[in-house]
Structures are given as C-alpha cells and as structure tokens.
Scaffold this motif. Sequence first.
Motif, PDB file in Angstrom:
ATOM      1  N   VAL A 159      76.703  76.288  42.978  1.00  0.00           N
ATOM      2  CA  VAL A 159      76.136  75.209  43.139  1.00  0.00           C
ATOM      3  C   VAL A 159      76.713  73.962  42.557  1.00  0.00           C
ATOM      4  CG1 VAL A 159      73.953  76.118  43.198  1.00  0.00           C
ATOM      5  CG2 VAL A 159      74.809  75.333  40.989  1.00  0.00           C
ATOM      6  N   ALA A 199      72.086  72.393  46.846  1.00  0.00           N
ATOM      7  CA  ALA A 199      72.003  73.467  45.728  1.00  0.00           C
ATOM      8  C   ALA A 199      70.799  73.780  44.992  1.00  0.00           C
ATOM      9  CB  ALA A 199      73.037  72.469  44.553  1.00  0.00           C
ATOM     10  N   ILE A 200      69.791  72.825  45.187  1.00  0.00           N
ATOM     11  CA  ILE A 200      68.530  73.194  44.797  1.00  0.00           C
ATOM     12  C   ILE A 200      67.817  74.224  45.453  1.00  0.00           C
ATOM     13  CG2 ILE A 200      66.069  72.415  44.219  1.00  0.00           C
ATOM     14  CD1 ILE A 200      67.336  69.929  43.058  1.00  0.00           C
ATOM     15  N   THR A 253      63.421  67.865  43.352  1.00  0.00           N
ATOM     16  CA  THR A 253      63.860  67.863  41.939  1.00  0.00           C
ATOM     17  C   THR A 253      62.596  67.853  40.952  1.00  0.00           C
ATOM     18  OG1 THR A 253      63.962  65.625  41.902  1.00  0.00           O
ATOM     19  CG2 THR A 253      66.053  66.688  42.718  1.00  0.00           C
ATOM     20  N   SER A 267      71.287  68.337  46.812  1.00  0.00           N
ATOM     21  CA  SER A 267      69.726  68.962  47.393  1.00  0.00           C
ATOM     22  C   SER A 267      69.965  70.371  47.854  1.00  0.00           C
ATOM     23  CB  SER A 267      68.896  67.924  48.004  1.00  0.00           C
ATOM     24  OG  SER A 267      69.597  67.750  49.254  1.00  0.00           O
ATOM     25  N   PRO A 272      73.558  70.132  41.291  1.00  0.00           N
ATOM     26  CA  PRO A 272      72.094  69.966  41.776  1.00  0.00           C
ATOM     27  C   PRO A 272      71.427  68.779  41.020  1.00  0.00           C
ATOM     28  CG  PRO A 272      72.414  71.680  40.202  1.00  0.00           C
ATOM     29  CD  PRO A 272      73.854  71.066  40.427  1.00  0.00           C
TER      30      PRO A 272
END
Length: 170
Positions: free
Chosen positions: A26, A8-9, A99, A6, A29
């Motif tokens: 990343v 990475a998001i 997400t 998360s 993700p």
Amino acid sequence: MYGHSSGAILAIEAAAAGLPITRLAVYEPPYTADPEHPTPADDLGLQAALDAGDPAAAAALFLRITGMDDAAVGYITSAPFWPGLVHLAPTLPHELALTGDGVPPRERLAAITAPTLALAGGRSPAWAARAAQAVASSVADGRVLTVPGQDHDVDQAVLAPLLADFFRGR
C-alpha cells in the motif's frame, strides 16, 4: 495486491475481510489524522461546497485536508490538470468516507496475515509516514519503506522495481 491512496484503503479492507491475498503493498493510504491537531474531515465543508455547486472549492478544500499548504494548492489550481481534478470533485466525499475519522483502523489491520509493505514518499506530508508506520506496525508481518524523493504522486518508474522485489518475496 497493490493499492495507492484511497485504493490502498480498499486493498487493506479487502485483506482484512479475509480475501485470499498473499502479499499486500500500500502506498500512502490517506489516514491523515494528526494526533496533535485532530480535525474531523466532515466538519470542513467539502460537501457544503459541492451542494452549493462549487466543485472547484471542494477540490481545493480536499487538497488542504490532505495536508497541502496554500502555495501547493495554488500551484495545483493553476496546473493544466486542475480541470480534471475539479471534474472528479463529486467523488471526494466517498474518498473521505473511506478514511473515516482519518485514524488507521488498527483492529481491522490486525486481521491481515499477508506480508504487508507500507510505502510513503520521502517528500510527502507527515501524515503519509504516520499512516505507513501505523499500517506496518498493526499487521502481523508488516514493514515500512520510505521512497526517497517521492511524494503522493509517486513516479511509477521509481515505484515499480520496489513493488516487483516485494511481490517476488525479496
């Protein structure tokens, strides 16, 4: 900037929003949408389990949402770190909110101009490779790297040299 799961998001959203990020890496993700088997995460009962006072059920359900099979969930729920995961269960709706529908936000990704490295473990569920490919193909300067022998719980000793090379421009 580097983000895992998360995180990475969050890193992706920061870069897409125009923060001055010169390189972005990343790792997995959690864009977990399976185009062949779509299942909206909000329909799976995670919040209901939390509302019912059952964070262990919510945590186990979250593991299933990420693609783990019953054997893997059984292993994790009997592992010594399981109580720590259960303790974090109230944060899981926020993880899912990041997400959205689990589909990579290609339009926002297209706004990213920084060179981007999208990594996935070679032993990770299929969604991880799909997510890495979607990120790399949606940004202006993206590439994918599969990390052999690794899964979502990537060994930092394996990952660190890969990130160092990328951030050094290699």
